[in-house]
Design a protein around this motif. Structure first.
Motif, PDB file in Angstrom:
ATOM      1  N   THR A   7       0.838  -1.209   0.000  1.00 49.12           N
ATOM      2  CA  THR A   7       0.000   0.000   0.000  1.00 49.12           C
ATOM      3  C   THR A   7       0.866   1.249   0.000  1.00 49.12           C
ATOM      4  O   THR A   7       0.605   2.184  -0.756  1.00 49.12           O
ATOM      5  CB  THR A   7      -0.940   0.002   1.220  1.00 49.12           C
ATOM      6  OG1 THR A   7      -1.699  -1.205   1.221  1.00 49.12           O
ATOM      7  CG2 THR A   7      -1.869   1.201   1.199  1.00 49.12           C
ATOM      8  N   THR A  10       2.396   1.674  -3.397  1.00 42.94           N
ATOM      9  CA  THR A  10       1.356   2.120  -4.327  1.00 42.94           C
ATOM     10  C   THR A  10       1.108   3.615  -4.175  1.00 42.94           C
ATOM     11  O   THR A  10       1.014   4.345  -5.170  1.00 42.94           O
ATOM     12  CB  THR A  10       0.052   1.328  -4.086  1.00 42.94           C
ATOM     13  OG1 THR A  10       0.304  -0.057  -4.342  1.00 42.94           O
ATOM     14  CG2 THR A  10      -1.073   1.818  -4.967  1.00 42.94           C
ATOM     15  N   MET A  43      -0.483  -3.739 -12.147  1.00 43.30           N
ATOM     16  CA  MET A  43      -1.587  -3.766 -11.178  1.00 43.30           C
ATOM     17  C   MET A  43      -2.347  -2.438 -11.163  1.00 43.30           C
ATOM     18  O   MET A  43      -3.577  -2.413 -11.159  1.00 43.30           O
ATOM     19  CB  MET A  43      -1.027  -4.087  -9.774  1.00 43.30           C
ATOM     20  CG  MET A  43      -2.067  -4.200  -8.684  1.00 43.30           C
ATOM     21  SD  MET A  43      -2.427  -2.681  -7.766  1.00 43.30           S
ATOM     22  CE  MET A  43      -0.860  -2.253  -7.078  1.00 43.30           C
ATOM     23  N   LEU A  44      -1.626  -1.329 -11.168  1.00 39.01           N
ATOM     24  CA  LEU A  44      -2.271  -0.016 -11.083  1.00 39.01           C
ATOM     25  C   LEU A  44      -3.077   0.313 -12.341  1.00 39.01           C
ATOM     26  O   LEU A  44      -4.172   0.875 -12.252  1.00 39.01           O
ATOM     27  CB  LEU A  44      -1.224   1.069 -10.824  1.00 39.01           C
ATOM     28  CG  LEU A  44      -0.560   1.019  -9.449  1.00 39.01           C
ATOM     29  CD1 LEU A  44       0.630   1.976  -9.401  1.00 39.01           C
ATOM     30  CD2 LEU A  44      -1.556   1.345  -8.362  1.00 39.01           C
ATOM     31  N   GLU A  46      -4.373  -1.958 -14.477  1.00 37.72           N
ATOM     32  CA  GLU A  46      -5.522  -2.878 -14.511  1.00 37.72           C
ATOM     33  C   GLU A  46      -6.643  -2.420 -13.586  1.00 37.72           C
ATOM     34  O   GLU A  46      -7.818  -2.655 -13.864  1.00 37.72           O
ATOM     35  CB  GLU A  46      -5.086  -4.290 -14.113  1.00 37.72           C
ATOM     36  CG  GLU A  46      -4.331  -5.018 -15.189  1.00 37.72           C
ATOM     37  CD  GLU A  46      -3.827  -6.387 -14.736  1.00 37.72           C
ATOM     38  OE1 GLU A  46      -4.050  -6.764 -13.560  1.00 37.72           O
ATOM     39  OE2 GLU A  46      -3.202  -7.065 -15.567  1.00 37.72           O
ATOM     40  N   ASN A  47      -6.296  -1.761 -12.492  1.00 37.87           N
ATOM     41  CA  ASN A  47      -7.292  -1.290 -11.529  1.00 37.87           C
ATOM     42  C   ASN A  47      -7.686   0.171 -11.757  1.00 37.87           C
ATOM     43  O   ASN A  47      -8.344   0.780 -10.911  1.00 37.87           O
ATOM     44  CB  ASN A  47      -6.770  -1.478 -10.100  1.00 37.87           C
ATOM     45  CG  ASN A  47      -6.751  -2.927  -9.710  1.00 37.87           C
ATOM     46  OD1 ASN A  47      -7.794  -3.557  -9.601  1.00 37.87           O
ATOM     47  ND2 ASN A  47      -5.563  -3.488  -9.534  1.00 37.87           N
ATOM     48  N   LEU A  49      -6.085   2.939 -11.649  1.00 38.50           N
ATOM     49  CA  LEU A  49      -5.549   3.945 -10.733  1.00 38.50           C
ATOM     50  C   LEU A  49      -4.479   4.791 -11.418  1.00 38.50           C
ATOM     51  O   LEU A  49      -4.166   5.889 -10.969  1.00 38.50           O
ATOM     52  CB  LEU A  49      -4.952   3.268  -9.493  1.00 38.50           C
ATOM     53  CG  LEU A  49      -5.935   2.449  -8.655  1.00 38.50           C
ATOM     54  CD1 LEU A  49      -5.195   1.637  -7.610  1.00 38.50           C
ATOM     55  CD2 LEU A  49      -6.954   3.363  -8.003  1.00 38.50           C
ATOM     56  N   LYS A  64      -9.736   8.026  -9.918  1.00 40.26           N
ATOM     57  CA  LYS A  64      -9.872   6.936  -8.952  1.00 40.26           C
ATOM     58  C   LYS A  64      -8.617   6.842  -8.081  1.00 40.26           C
ATOM     59  O   LYS A  64      -8.699   6.652  -6.868  1.00 40.26           O
ATOM     60  CB  LYS A  64     -10.111   5.621  -9.696  1.00 40.26           C
ATOM     61  CG  LYS A  64     -10.372   4.437  -8.800  1.00 40.26           C
ATOM     62  CD  LYS A  64     -10.666   3.194  -9.642  1.00 40.26           C
ATOM     63  CE  LYS A  64     -10.879   1.969  -8.781  1.00 40.26           C
ATOM     64  NZ  LYS A  64     -11.118   0.772  -9.607  1.00 40.26           N
TER      65      LYS A  64
END
Length: 91
Positions: A7, A10, A43-44, A46-47, A49, A64
Motif C-alpha cells: 500500500t 502504491t 496492477m495499477l 488494470e485497476n 488507478l 480513482k
C-alpha cells in the motif's frame, strides 16, 4: 530503508505520477527497481488507478487513484504515529 507495505509503495507511485511523470521519474521517486515498477504498473493500470498518455508519453494518476490517495491520507491522520513505530515502544 524500512520495510514498506504494498500500500505504501502504491501510494508513492500514485503521488509521483500525480500531474504526469515518466517511468524513470516515478521509479526514482518511489525507490523501486525497474522490475518492481513494471509489476506495480501492471496492477495499477488494470485497476484504473494509473493511466498512460500516448501524446506526452507520461503516466498520470487517474481520478480513482486521486480518491485512493485522499482516503489513504485521511486514514493516516487518524492512526497515531506510535502504531507505525516498532512494537517495543508500545510494551
Amino acid at each position: 530503508m524500512k520495510y514498506r507495505s504494498r500500500t505504501e509503495i502504491t501510494v508513492l507511485i500514485l503521488e509521483a505520477a500525480n500531474g504526469g511523470a515518466t517511468k524513470t521519474k516515478i521509479m526514482y521517486k518511489s525507490f523501486l527497481s525497474y522490475a518492481q515498477l513494471k509489476e506495480y504498473f501492471t496492477m495499477l493500470i488494470e485497476n484504473a488507478l494509473l493511466e498512460y498518455e500516448d501524446g506526452t508519453q507520461k503516466y498520470r494518476t487517474t481520478e480513482k487513484g486521486l480518491r485512493l490517495l485522499k482516503i489513504y491520507n485521511q486514514i493516516e491522520e487518524l492512526i497515531p504515529s506510535t502504531i507505525n513505530t516498532s512494537n517495543k515502544d508500545i510494551f
